[in-house]
Design a protein around this motif. Structure first.
Motif, PDB file in Angstrom:
ATOM      1  N   ASP A 109      40.717  14.681  19.667  1.00  8.94           N
ATOM      2  CA  ASP A 109      39.435  15.191  20.166  1.00  8.94           C
ATOM      3  C   ASP A 109      38.305  14.222  19.820  1.00  8.94           C
ATOM      4  OD1 ASP A 109      40.469  17.468  21.334  1.00  8.94           O
ATOM      5  OD2 ASP A 109      40.008  18.770  19.613  1.00  8.94           O
ATOM      6  N   SER A 110      38.351  13.683  18.619  1.00  8.09           N
ATOM      7  CA  SER A 110      37.340  12.720  18.200  1.00  8.09           C
ATOM      8  C   SER A 110      37.410  11.461  19.066  1.00  8.09           C
ATOM      9  CB  SER A 110      37.546  12.367  16.731  1.00  8.09           C
ATOM     10  OG  SER A 110      36.652  11.368  16.326  1.00  8.09           O
ATOM     11  N   GLU A 115      47.560  19.981  13.910  1.00  9.41           N
ATOM     12  CA  GLU A 115      46.132  20.263  14.014  1.00  9.41           C
ATOM     13  C   GLU A 115      45.301  19.020  13.678  1.00  9.41           C
ATOM     14  OE1 GLU A 115      44.666  22.907  15.315  1.00  9.41           O
ATOM     15  OE2 GLU A 115      46.686  23.689  15.699  1.00  9.41           O
ATOM     16  N   GLN A 116      45.715  18.292  12.641  1.00 11.29           N
ATOM     17  CA  GLN A 116      44.994  17.069  12.257  1.00 11.29           C
ATOM     18  C   GLN A 116      45.056  16.044  13.382  1.00 11.29           C
ATOM     19  OE1 GLN A 116      43.012  16.286   9.551  1.00 11.29           O
ATOM     20  NE2 GLN A 116      42.564  14.518  10.851  1.00 11.29           N
ATOM     21  N   ARG A 117      46.234  15.870  13.993  1.00 10.81           N
ATOM     22  CA  ARG A 117      46.372  14.905  15.096  1.00 10.81           C
ATOM     23  C   ARG A 117      45.532  15.339  16.292  1.00 10.81           C
ATOM     24  NH1 ARG A 117      50.202  10.818  16.279  1.00 10.81           N
ATOM     25  NH2 ARG A 117      50.452  10.881  14.031  1.00 10.81           N
ATOM     26  N   LEU A 118      45.495  16.641  16.590  1.00 10.78           N
ATOM     27  CA  LEU A 118      44.673  17.138  17.689  1.00 10.78           C
ATOM     28  C   LEU A 118      43.183  16.911  17.415  1.00 10.78           C
ATOM     29  CD1 LEU A 118      46.566  20.426  18.611  1.00 10.78           C
ATOM     30  CD2 LEU A 118      46.407  18.332  19.995  1.00 10.78           C
ATOM     31  N   ASP A 119      42.768  17.097  16.175  1.00 10.73           N
ATOM     32  CA  ASP A 119      41.373  16.817  15.797  1.00 10.73           C
ATOM     33  C   ASP A 119      41.059  15.327  15.985  1.00 10.73           C
ATOM     34  OD1 ASP A 119      40.938  19.473  15.172  1.00 10.73           O
ATOM     35  OD2 ASP A 119      41.125  19.173  12.985  1.00 10.73           O
ATOM     36  N   ASP A 120      41.986  14.478  15.565  1.00 13.77           N
ATOM     37  CA  ASP A 120      41.808  13.033  15.734  1.00 13.77           C
ATOM     38  C   ASP A 120      41.701  12.665  17.220  1.00 13.77           C
ATOM     39  OD1 ASP A 120      41.988  12.809  12.984  1.00 13.77           O
ATOM     40  OD2 ASP A 120      44.050  12.013  13.000  1.00 13.77           O
ATOM     41  N   GLU A 140      35.820  12.149  22.428  1.00 10.69           N
ATOM     42  CA  GLU A 140      34.357  12.170  22.344  1.00 10.69           C
ATOM     43  C   GLU A 140      33.797  10.750  22.300  1.00 10.69           C
ATOM     44  OE1 GLU A 140      33.002  14.651  19.135  1.00 10.69           O
ATOM     45  OE2 GLU A 140      34.194  16.342  19.844  1.00 10.69           O
ATOM     46  N   GLU A 165      49.830  21.951  10.177  1.00  7.49           N
ATOM     47  CA  GLU A 165      48.641  21.224   9.717  1.00  7.49           C
ATOM     48  C   GLU A 165      48.629  19.793  10.252  1.00  7.49           C
ATOM     49  OE1 GLU A 165      47.338  19.624   5.458  1.00  7.49           O
ATOM     50  OE2 GLU A 165      47.323  21.824   5.563  1.00  7.49           O
ATOM     51  N   ASP A 166      49.796  19.151  10.308  1.00  5.59           N
ATOM     52  CA  ASP A 166      49.896  17.787  10.857  1.00  5.59           C
ATOM     53  C   ASP A 166      49.503  17.770  12.332  1.00  5.59           C
ATOM     54  OD1 ASP A 166      50.864  16.763   8.404  1.00  5.59           O
ATOM     55  OD2 ASP A 166      52.930  17.284   8.964  1.00  5.59           O
ATOM     56  N   THR A 196      52.422  21.707  22.478  1.00  8.19           N
ATOM     57  CA  THR A 196      52.363  20.636  21.485  1.00  8.19           C
ATOM     58  C   THR A 196      53.766  20.220  21.038  1.00  8.19           C
ATOM     59  OG1 THR A 196      52.119  22.273  19.721  1.00  8.19           O
ATOM     60  CG2 THR A 196      50.090  21.339  20.636  1.00  8.19           C
TER      61      THR A 196
END
Length: 132
Positions: free
Chosen positions: A32-33, A25-30, A36, A22-23, A5
């Motif tokens: 992933d969304s 992780e948030q970008r990775l979650d975004d 999907e 945290e930034d 990363t």
């Protein structure tokens, strides 16, 4: 293997001035969304559609059928497309398989016409050409 990363961290830092875990992780979650939402059960059908239009002959036939007022027979398409009736029949079979053309038997003749899917695909291609 977990992808690095480092570059993502540098991108986020450039965008917001600094970056913490945290930034990232948030970008990775975004992301992933996003993945999907972009992944659909239509992927195979979409690829089949694009592959069917990748041949000049199939593209020309599909465009003719979208433009035609009525269904056409192979013998009507042959003077419009400079290939054999056999090649036209094969191309039409591929277009039917891709969901771009429908086939109707009337006595001993088969007629072909564009589907709503083909009409929407060509409408989108035509609209995209207006942006050039």
């Amino acid at each position: 293997m977990v992808p690095s990363t480092d570059r993502l961290r540098r991108l986020i830092a450039d965008e917001i001035g600094e970056c913490c875990e945290e930034d990232v992780e948030q970008r990775l979650d975004d992301l992933d969304s996003l993945a999907e939402r972009a992944t659909t059960d239509r992927l195979d059908r979409d690829r089949k559609t694009m592959a069917a239009l990748g041949s000049e002959t199939r593209h020309r036939i599909a465009r003719l059928l979208v433009t035609a007022d009525d269904a056409l027979c192979v013998c009507e398409l042959q003077p419009l497309v400079d290939v054999s009736e056999s090649a036209i029949s094969h191309a039409l079979s591929d277009l039917v398989d891709a969901g771009l053309v429908s086939r109707d038997r009337r006595g001993k003749w088969r007629y072909y016409e564009s589907t709503g899917r083909a009409e929407r695909v060509f409408a989108a291609l035509d609209a995209a050409g207006d942006d050039e």
